[in-house]
Design a protein around this motif. Structure first.
Motif: not given
Length: 134
Positions: A73-82, A28-30, A37-41
């Protein structure tokens, strides 16, 4: 090791629900800064879990158990989860009011950038909040 704070509205996803689940992906991070920050974890990093809106308090400690990947939860490649997993419930929640009143925490992102949902913490900031919650 790095230290982080993530925010969740307890009506959407509470610390209690997180503990019952035992593990979750943080979705849900948009916001681009929060996404970065998620990418840096990194696996093993510790994360404070903050109830936003209702409660406004740090309630527990989690850890990163899987590094960033495509948000399912999305097909947009810009968004990530951890993936996160709960570690420990704080003995007493640390309120935003307490954090704002503590001179050692005057410069944390929670105070300076209140709307940011995923933020880094300095080791001494993390330790101070955990100390206040013991």
């Amino acid at each position: 090791m790095q230290y982080w704070l993530v925010k969740s509205e307890p009506v959407k996803y509470s610390w209690e629900k997180f503990n019952k689940d035992g593990r979750t992906f943080w979705d849900g991070v948009r916001n681009y800064q929060a996404r970065n920050n998620l990418r840096d974890m990194r696996e093993g990093d510790l994360v404070l879990f903050y109830h936003s809106n209702d409660g406004k308090e740090v309630v527990g400690i989690a850890k990163v158990v899987k590094e960033s990947y495509q948000d399912p939860t999305t097909t947009d490649p810009n968004w990530v989860v951890v993936d996160l997993s709960p570690v420990e419930t704080l003995r007493k929640p640390v309120t935003l009011e307490t954090i704002k009143a503590d001179p050692k925490l005057a410069n944390i992102h929670l105070v300076r950038q209140g709307r940011l949902s995923v933020m880094s913490l300095k080791p001494e900031e993390f330790d101070r909040i955990v100390e206040l919650g013991s």
